[in-house]
Motif scaffolding. Sequence first.
Motif, PDB file in Angstrom:
ATOM      1  N   ALA A 271       0.828  -1.208   0.000  1.00 22.15           N
ATOM      2  CA  ALA A 271       0.000   0.000   0.000  1.00 22.15           C
ATOM      3  C   ALA A 271       0.862   1.258   0.000  1.00 22.15           C
ATOM      4  O   ALA A 271       1.873   1.333   0.698  1.00 22.15           O
ATOM      5  N   SER A 272       0.435   2.232  -0.777  1.00 21.70           N
ATOM      6  CA  SER A 272       1.122   3.527  -0.795  1.00 21.70           C
ATOM      7  C   SER A 272       0.388   4.566   0.035  1.00 21.70           C
ATOM      8  O   SER A 272       0.960   5.600   0.398  1.00 21.70           O
ATOM      9  N   PHE A 273      -0.894   4.329   0.335  1.00 23.28           N
ATOM     10  CA  PHE A 273      -1.689   5.263   1.145  1.00 23.28           C
ATOM     11  C   PHE A 273      -2.789   4.475   1.840  1.00 23.28           C
ATOM     12  O   PHE A 273      -3.342   3.532   1.276  1.00 23.28           O
ATOM     13  N   GLU A 274      -3.128   4.898   3.068  1.00 23.91           N
ATOM     14  CA  GLU A 274      -4.186   4.202   3.808  1.00 23.91           C
ATOM     15  C   GLU A 274      -4.758   5.111   4.885  1.00 23.91           C
ATOM     16  O   GLU A 274      -4.065   5.957   5.455  1.00 23.91           O
ATOM     17  N   ILE A 275      -6.036   4.963   5.132  1.00 24.82           N
ATOM     18  CA  ILE A 275      -6.669   5.431   6.374  1.00 24.82           C
ATOM     19  C   ILE A 275      -7.485   4.244   6.865  1.00 24.82           C
ATOM     20  O   ILE A 275      -8.595   3.986   6.392  1.00 24.82           O
ATOM     21  N   LEU A 276      -6.917   3.507   7.791  1.00 30.21           N
ATOM     22  CA  LEU A 276      -7.511   2.241   8.242  1.00 30.21           C
ATOM     23  C   LEU A 276      -7.782   2.229   9.745  1.00 30.21           C
ATOM     24  O   LEU A 276      -8.429   1.317  10.238  1.00 30.21           O
ATOM     25  N   ASP A 277      -7.302   3.211  10.465  1.00 27.72           N
ATOM     26  CA  ASP A 277      -7.511   3.271  11.910  1.00 27.72           C
ATOM     27  C   ASP A 277      -8.576   4.306  12.232  1.00 27.72           C
ATOM     28  O   ASP A 277      -8.343   5.278  12.953  1.00 27.72           O
ATOM     29  N   TYR A 278      -9.762   4.113  11.681  1.00 25.42           N
ATOM     30  CA  TYR A 278     -10.810   5.130  11.820  1.00 25.42           C
ATOM     31  C   TYR A 278     -12.173   4.454  11.842  1.00 25.42           C
ATOM     32  O   TYR A 278     -13.006   4.642  10.968  1.00 25.42           O
ATOM     33  N   ILE A 283      -9.961   3.134   3.773  1.00 30.57           N
ATOM     34  CA  ILE A 283      -9.618   3.351   2.377  1.00 30.57           C
ATOM     35  C   ILE A 283      -8.143   3.033   2.175  1.00 30.57           C
ATOM     36  O   ILE A 283      -7.328   3.170   3.090  1.00 30.57           O
ATOM     37  N   LEU A 284      -7.818   2.623   0.942  1.00 32.16           N
ATOM     38  CA  LEU A 284      -6.483   2.081   0.692  1.00 32.16           C
ATOM     39  C   LEU A 284      -6.102   2.294  -0.775  1.00 32.16           C
ATOM     40  O   LEU A 284      -6.915   2.053  -1.674  1.00 32.16           O
ATOM     41  N   THR A 285      -4.888   2.745  -1.007  1.00 30.23           N
ATOM     42  CA  THR A 285      -4.338   2.835  -2.360  1.00 30.23           C
ATOM     43  C   THR A 285      -3.228   1.805  -2.507  1.00 30.23           C
ATOM     44  O   THR A 285      -2.164   1.938  -1.882  1.00 30.23           O
ATOM     45  N   PRO A 286      -3.438   0.754  -3.297  1.00 34.80           N
ATOM     46  CA  PRO A 286      -2.366  -0.224  -3.515  1.00 34.80           C
ATOM     47  C   PRO A 286      -1.218   0.378  -4.331  1.00 34.80           C
ATOM     48  O   PRO A 286      -1.414   1.328  -5.097  1.00 34.80           O
ATOM     49  N   ARG A 287      -0.049  -0.166  -4.145  1.00 32.83           N
ATOM     50  CA  ARG A 287       1.073   0.226  -4.997  1.00 32.83           C
ATOM     51  C   ARG A 287       0.801  -0.254  -6.426  1.00 32.83           C
ATOM     52  O   ARG A 287      -0.018  -1.161  -6.650  1.00 32.83           O
ATOM     53  N   PRO A 288       1.455   0.375  -7.407  1.00 35.92           N
ATOM     54  CA  PRO A 288       1.193   0.004  -8.810  1.00 35.92           C
ATOM     55  C   PRO A 288       1.326  -1.500  -9.058  1.00 35.92           C
ATOM     56  O   PRO A 288       2.295  -2.138  -8.630  1.00 35.92           O
ATOM     57  N   GLY A 289       0.308  -2.043  -9.690  1.00 35.83           N
ATOM     58  CA  GLY A 289       0.307  -3.453 -10.026  1.00 35.83           C
ATOM     59  C   GLY A 289      -0.090  -4.383  -8.898  1.00 35.83           C
ATOM     60  O   GLY A 289      -0.121  -5.607  -9.079  1.00 35.83           O
ATOM     61  N   LYS A 290      -0.432  -3.837  -7.730  1.00 36.10           N
ATOM     62  CA  LYS A 290      -0.717  -4.679  -6.556  1.00 36.10           C
ATOM     63  C   LYS A 290      -2.203  -4.695  -6.178  1.00 36.10           C
ATOM     64  O   LYS A 290      -2.565  -5.275  -5.154  1.00 36.10           O
ATOM     65  N   GLU A 291      -3.058  -4.072  -6.985  1.00 35.02           N
ATOM     66  CA  GLU A 291      -4.457  -3.962  -6.591  1.00 35.02           C
ATOM     67  C   GLU A 291      -5.118  -5.328  -6.424  1.00 35.02           C
ATOM     68  O   GLU A 291      -5.840  -5.567  -5.447  1.00 35.02           O
ATOM     69  N   ALA A 292      -4.896  -6.242  -7.342  1.00 33.97           N
ATOM     70  CA  ALA A 292      -5.512  -7.567  -7.251  1.00 33.97           C
ATOM     71  C   ALA A 292      -5.010  -8.314  -6.021  1.00 33.97           C
ATOM     72  O   ALA A 292      -5.788  -8.979  -5.316  1.00 33.97           O
ATOM     73  N   GLU A 293      -3.722  -8.214  -5.731  1.00 38.09           N
ATOM     74  CA  GLU A 293      -3.170  -8.892  -4.561  1.00 38.09           C
ATOM     75  C   GLU A 293      -3.760  -8.321  -3.269  1.00 38.09           C
ATOM     76  O   GLU A 293      -4.105  -9.075  -2.347  1.00 38.09           O
ATOM     77  N   VAL A 294      -3.903  -7.001  -3.204  1.00 39.75           N
ATOM     78  CA  VAL A 294      -4.492  -6.369  -2.022  1.00 39.75           C
ATOM     79  C   VAL A 294      -5.947  -6.789  -1.867  1.00 39.75           C
ATOM     80  O   VAL A 294      -6.403  -7.154  -0.773  1.00 39.75           O
TER      81      VAL A 294
END
Length: 438
Positions: A271-278, A283-294
């Motif tokens: 992940a390159s960006f996240e707001i998960l402690d709320y 919300i989460l932005t996967p690193r390039p090419g990692k969306e399916a894995e995430v």
Amino acid sequence: MLLHLELFLVATALLCVAATPLSKAESRNKLLLISFDGFRWDYDQDVDTPNLDQMALDGVKAKYVTPPMLTMTSPSHFTTITGRWVEDHEVVHNMMYNAKTNLKLSHKRTMTQSVWWDNGVLPLWITAQNQGLKTASFYYPGGGANYSGQSVNRALVETNEHIDDNETEWQYNIDKVMSWFSEEDFDLVTLYYGEPDNVGHAVGPETQERKRIIEQIDRTIGYLRESIARHHLTDTLNVIITSDHGMTTVKKRPQVDEIILNKYLDLLRLASFEILDYGGFGILTPRPGKEAEVFDALSRAPNLTVYRTAQMPESFHLARSKRLPPIVVVADLGFNLNSRLIVYVNKGDHGYHSGEMDMKTIFRAIGPDFKTNFLSEPFDSIHVYPLMCELLNIKPEAHNGSLSVTQELLLRPRGGSQRVGLSVSLLLSTILFTFTLF
């Protein structure tokens, strides 16, 4: 000859009937919108609330209201004041963020950040001002921003240090707002209180502390009605009381209820960006090419649902958002999202699916344009906006709500008098045509 006279008298009477509603339609009463943050729909059912009960008798009450599918303070409040779904107004979180720079600002620090609020959708304050009305925002989310270069006529914004539960201040705020109406001729004021949300977060909704704050709110409603009378506004001021979302108990059993997402995927690597402690929404932005894995990894995590933003259900009204990151996570009711460690200590929370009853909220209204002792079926908060436009007798901006949902709350919808006038004109034409036959 006698028949001619009778027809003339009927026609004259009909003209008189038509004239009265039309003159009333040209008048405009004032409007106060009050939001009590986090007031769940059933909070008045286990507490003695004589003033809220009396308000329901003297006005209208909805069984409950469904907030938009993002049951957070800023997104939900902005839906109410714009009549737009979250994917349209793009206030997609309580925190202001930039997924590219990793900027994150806390809720209260966003209140004057126009870049977060001004996304091309005009809130009711600005629309009303553009049609000659005078408006004010007292702590209401979004009121402190500029919209296409325009600001609200008068806006007070909460500071980070503001204490939300001071009853004396609550009464002072009401008197201040009443003076704006009575002495400065404001047409629309929005007033915000941060309770019972804070108490619900701190100790949970099923507690004595929450019940005490509801009793305080009820006393404040009583004080409001006394202040309305003291300022001679009873016959000219409509009041709507509502909220942004409900609240649910967070069950603190670490082995079961606390979700730590880093157990299921390597956030630093993926992940390159996240707001998960709320709370219940992440919300989460996967690193390039990692969306399916995430997506696949989060799909294996318990007690949550993961969505690709562009493929969310249409009923969420979030899929078209350009601001939301590619991955959205919604926890099951009562479960907290945590990224790497359990840092979220709230005993109660929101952010869950808007279909959950614990996320539903309240609606009460009273004033010269509302029916009395009327219980409404539930409706979505998106429909409050066209109702407010109707009360203020202004032309709304494009919106997603419908006046047809709430017009039954009104004694006489503004447009109704015009329809009566048209019907009378048609009937009169018929009579005059008949008259010529004799």
